[in-house]
Design a protein around this motif. Sequence first.
Motif, PDB file in Angstrom:
ATOM      1  N   PHE A  27      14.867  -0.607 -13.810  1.00  0.00           N
ATOM      2  CA  PHE A  27      15.627  -0.825 -15.037  1.00  0.00           C
ATOM      3  C   PHE A  27      15.921   0.565 -15.586  1.00  0.00           C
ATOM      4  O   PHE A  27      15.028   1.229 -16.125  1.00  0.00           O
ATOM      5  N   ALA A  28      17.152   1.014 -15.364  1.00  0.00           N
ATOM      6  CA  ALA A  28      17.528   2.384 -15.701  1.00  0.00           C
ATOM      7  C   ALA A  28      18.845   2.392 -16.474  1.00  0.00           C
ATOM      8  O   ALA A  28      19.720   1.548 -16.243  1.00  0.00           O
ATOM      9  N   PRO A  29      19.049   3.322 -17.392  1.00  0.00           N
ATOM     10  CA  PRO A  29      18.063   4.349 -17.764  1.00  0.00           C
ATOM     11  C   PRO A  29      16.882   3.797 -18.550  1.00  0.00           C
ATOM     12  O   PRO A  29      15.844   4.429 -18.624  1.00  0.00           O
ATOM     13  N   MET A  30      17.041   2.571 -19.129  1.00  0.00           N
ATOM     14  CA  MET A  30      15.924   1.966 -19.839  1.00  0.00           C
ATOM     15  C   MET A  30      16.232   0.493 -20.086  1.00  0.00           C
ATOM     16  O   MET A  30      17.396   0.082 -20.145  1.00  0.00           O
ATOM     17  N   PHE A  31      15.196  -0.298 -20.202  1.00  0.00           N
ATOM     18  CA  PHE A  31      15.400  -1.694 -20.602  1.00  0.00           C
ATOM     19  C   PHE A  31      15.539  -1.759 -22.120  1.00  0.00           C
ATOM     20  O   PHE A  31      15.109  -0.851 -22.840  1.00  0.00           O
ATOM     21  N   GLY A  48       0.821  -1.201   0.000  1.00  0.00           N
ATOM     22  CA  GLY A  48       0.000   0.000   0.000  1.00  0.00           C
ATOM     23  C   GLY A  48       0.859   1.256   0.000  1.00  0.00           C
ATOM     24  O   GLY A  48       1.700   1.427   0.874  1.00  0.00           O
ATOM     25  N   GLY A  49       0.637   2.131  -0.973  1.00  0.00           N
ATOM     26  CA  GLY A  49       1.430   3.348  -1.094  1.00  0.00           C
ATOM     27  C   GLY A  49       2.674   3.201  -1.949  1.00  0.00           C
ATOM     28  O   GLY A  49       3.304   4.195  -2.305  1.00  0.00           O
ATOM     29  N   TRP A  50       3.068   1.957  -2.273  1.00  0.00           N
ATOM     30  CA  TRP A  50       4.167   1.750  -3.225  1.00  0.00           C
ATOM     31  C   TRP A  50       3.669   2.106  -4.623  1.00  0.00           C
ATOM     32  O   TRP A  50       2.468   2.273  -4.852  1.00  0.00           O
ATOM     33  N   SER A  51       4.587   2.219  -5.578  1.00  0.00           N
ATOM     34  CA  SER A  51       4.169   2.628  -6.914  1.00  0.00           C
ATOM     35  C   SER A  51       5.057   2.027  -7.991  1.00  0.00           C
ATOM     36  O   SER A  51       6.219   1.670  -7.753  1.00  0.00           O
ATOM     37  N   LEU A  52       4.477   1.911  -9.170  1.00  0.00           N
ATOM     38  CA  LEU A  52       5.179   1.537 -10.391  1.00  0.00           C
ATOM     39  C   LEU A  52       5.151   2.726 -11.339  1.00  0.00           C
ATOM     40  O   LEU A  52       4.176   3.483 -11.380  1.00  0.00           O
ATOM     41  N   THR A  53       6.212   2.878 -12.130  1.00  0.00           N
ATOM     42  CA  THR A  53       6.246   3.989 -13.077  1.00  0.00           C
ATOM     43  C   THR A  53       7.127   3.649 -14.261  1.00  0.00           C
ATOM     44  O   THR A  53       8.054   2.833 -14.162  1.00  0.00           O
ATOM     45  N   ASP A  54       6.819   4.290 -15.380  1.00  0.00           N
ATOM     46  CA  ASP A  54       7.710   4.222 -16.542  1.00  0.00           C
ATOM     47  C   ASP A  54       8.360   5.577 -16.791  1.00  0.00           C
ATOM     48  O   ASP A  54       8.914   5.814 -17.862  1.00  0.00           O
ATOM     49  N   ASP A  55       8.309   6.446 -15.786  1.00  0.00           N
ATOM     50  CA  ASP A  55       8.893   7.781 -15.889  1.00  0.00           C
ATOM     51  C   ASP A  55       9.588   8.118 -14.572  1.00  0.00           C
ATOM     52  O   ASP A  55       8.917   8.288 -13.553  1.00  0.00           O
ATOM     53  N   LEU A  84      10.669  10.749 -13.500  1.00  0.00           N
ATOM     54  CA  LEU A  84      10.239  12.045 -12.979  1.00  0.00           C
ATOM     55  C   LEU A  84       8.856  11.975 -12.351  1.00  0.00           C
ATOM     56  O   LEU A  84       8.406  12.936 -11.735  1.00  0.00           O
ATOM     57  N   GLN A  85       8.177  10.842 -12.481  1.00  0.00           N
ATOM     58  CA  GLN A  85       6.867  10.615 -11.860  1.00  0.00           C
ATOM     59  C   GLN A  85       6.911   9.306 -11.085  1.00  0.00           C
ATOM     60  O   GLN A  85       6.299   8.305 -11.493  1.00  0.00           O
ATOM     61  N   PRO A  86       7.609   9.270  -9.960  1.00  0.00           N
ATOM     62  CA  PRO A  86       7.740   7.999  -9.229  1.00  0.00           C
ATOM     63  C   PRO A  86       6.425   7.441  -8.720  1.00  0.00           C
ATOM     64  O   PRO A  86       6.294   6.242  -8.520  1.00  0.00           O
ATOM     65  N   ASN A 127       9.069   2.632  -3.183  1.00  0.00           N
ATOM     66  CA  ASN A 127       8.457   2.271  -1.908  1.00  0.00           C
ATOM     67  C   ASN A 127       7.462   3.348  -1.450  1.00  0.00           C
ATOM     68  O   ASN A 127       7.267   4.359  -2.117  1.00  0.00           O
ATOM     69  N   GLY A 128       6.850   3.117  -0.283  1.00  0.00           N
ATOM     70  CA  GLY A 128       5.802   3.997   0.205  1.00  0.00           C
ATOM     71  C   GLY A 128       6.288   5.105   1.103  1.00  0.00           C
ATOM     72  O   GLY A 128       5.472   5.717   1.813  1.00  0.00           O
ATOM     73  N   GLU A 129       7.598   5.396   1.125  1.00  0.00           N
ATOM     74  CA  GLU A 129       8.095   6.515   1.911  1.00  0.00           C
ATOM     75  C   GLU A 129       7.902   7.819   1.142  1.00  0.00           C
ATOM     76  O   GLU A 129       7.492   7.833  -0.016  1.00  0.00           O
ATOM     77  N   LEU A 130       8.176   8.923   1.807  1.00  0.00           N
ATOM     78  CA  LEU A 130       8.064  10.227   1.158  1.00  0.00           C
ATOM     79  C   LEU A 130       9.273  11.072   1.549  1.00  0.00           C
ATOM     80  O   LEU A 130       9.491  11.297   2.749  1.00  0.00           O
ATOM     81  N   PRO A 131      10.069  11.506   0.574  1.00  0.00           N
ATOM     82  CA  PRO A 131       9.916  11.209  -0.849  1.00  0.00           C
ATOM     83  C   PRO A 131      10.158   9.733  -1.150  1.00  0.00           C
ATOM     84  O   PRO A 131      10.911   9.069  -0.435  1.00  0.00           O
ATOM     85  N   PRO A 132       9.516   9.216  -2.194  1.00  0.00           N
ATOM     86  CA  PRO A 132       9.638   7.793  -2.506  1.00  0.00           C
ATOM     87  C   PRO A 132      11.052   7.437  -2.951  1.00  0.00           C
ATOM     88  O   PRO A 132      11.763   8.246  -3.543  1.00  0.00           O
ATOM     89  N   ARG A 133      11.447   6.203  -2.660  1.00  0.00           N
ATOM     90  CA  ARG A 133      12.779   5.714  -3.008  1.00  0.00           C
ATOM     91  C   ARG A 133      12.639   4.537  -3.965  1.00  0.00           C
ATOM     92  O   ARG A 133      11.815   3.653  -3.770  1.00  0.00           O
ATOM     93  N   ALA A 134      13.450   4.539  -5.024  1.00  0.00           N
ATOM     94  CA  ALA A 134      13.439   3.440  -5.987  1.00  0.00           C
ATOM     95  C   ALA A 134      14.014   2.192  -5.325  1.00  0.00           C
ATOM     96  O   ALA A 134      15.173   2.159  -4.928  1.00  0.00           O
TER      97      ALA A 134
END
Length: 465
Positions: free
Chosen positions: A416-420, A346-353, A355-357, A405-412
């Motif tokens: 897969f960076a900078p890109m797969f 809960g509160g974790w997130s997935l992103t493909d950007d 700059l928008q974690p 993760n669900g912390e603030l600010p969120p931590r990766a």
Amino acid sequence: MRGRVSAWVAGFALLAAADAGAGTVYLAKGSAWRYLPGTGEASSPDPAAWRDCDFDVSTWAEGPAPFGYGEPALGTDLSALDPPMRRNYTTVFLRTEFSISDPARLAALWADASYDDGFLLWINGVEVLRLNVGGEPGTYVAPTAVASTNREALPAQRLLLPDPAAYLVPGANIVAVQALNQSLSNTDFFFDLALDDPDGPDLAPPRIESLVPRPGITVRSLTQVRAAFSEPVAGIDAADLLVGGVPAATLAGAGAGPYVFGFAEPAPGDIAIAWSPAHGIRDGAEIPNAFEGGAWVLRLDPSAPPDDIVLNEFMASNGVTLQDEDGDSPDWIELWNRGTAPIDLGGWSLTDDPLQPGKWSFPARTLAPQEFLVVFASGKDRRSGANLHASFKLNRSGEYLGLYNGELPPRAVHEFAPMFPEQRDDYSYGLDAGSRPCYFLAATPGRSNAESATASGFVEDPVPS
């Protein structure tokens, strides 16, 4: 399941399903409920105690409505439980609450019920509705009981509940439901409920829709809290949030939020966070409803071990490998909890950007040690039901992919960076047994990647000369 509604509707106005109109919804369809499978009594030695306002249901599971099995678009699929509902129990006990500022000003209270097959409804311990369930009002119904007849969940029914001023109270009101199937072997079951006043004034105080970090978790740093409300609010200031008894220093946000409160990091340990009793937060009703406030606890432990969860496998060009509940074959992402402790996503997130974690946030969902979880990257943005769907799709040509993760600010936590790299139809990509990124010749969604042969890349497609 075809059938009729129980004859016991005396004292209620029964109408076909209709739009609740422009009034106030106090309990919405799809709301979160605490629930308990009816494999036994909900409370003992007093089987009615679970309906009391002060009964503790914190140990019950929590999930969104609709509840059921064998039906589409479920919020909580009871066939996925251990044991599943079918052939094991006919009853589910449910609890939730709603708030009202001044019950004396309520014009009417309506129930909008979708149910297959029957249910009893109590508000603040008072039975107010019994549909397709035998017995006189107030009589005991055992957890082994069944609904009187088979019926379909749709169309929904709207019922005017009598004399709500007799049982409603200012502030929190407790809703308890005993929902029943018609038999152990029935092929489906369904329950969802809304409570509203289509014509009366807005008496619903603003409530918290989300908090980051989520209450009760352990964080490694704590300098911000993010809060979103159910409606636009006014009169909110930084000092309205107390962190360890100290007012927050900064505030950013508008409308319903999210609002971000900033503060100096407190000393490690259990941190009490609360809304100031002197806050002036209120909604925009003609007679404003004050926010009821509340308190919660976070644990700050800078030395806490990191969560061992990874983006284990994904497919950015899914042709025939895996279908979702709609029969589509969208992209998908698999998470794996490699650790020894359960993780609340809960509160974790997935992103493909990068700059928008927080591009797509998880609902409350616990991932057990060594458990896998597949999320469809379909763009359908579904946080309930049998499958989760992110709000974005994957680019087969390659792009960033991150889990935060669900912390603030969120931590990766993993990315897969900078890109797969570029992907191919029905080949997956992820981590091998040595945590090295690679292609898999046979995808294994929901299972260990060790079952599949790997490849480091593909030969370029030939170009005609």
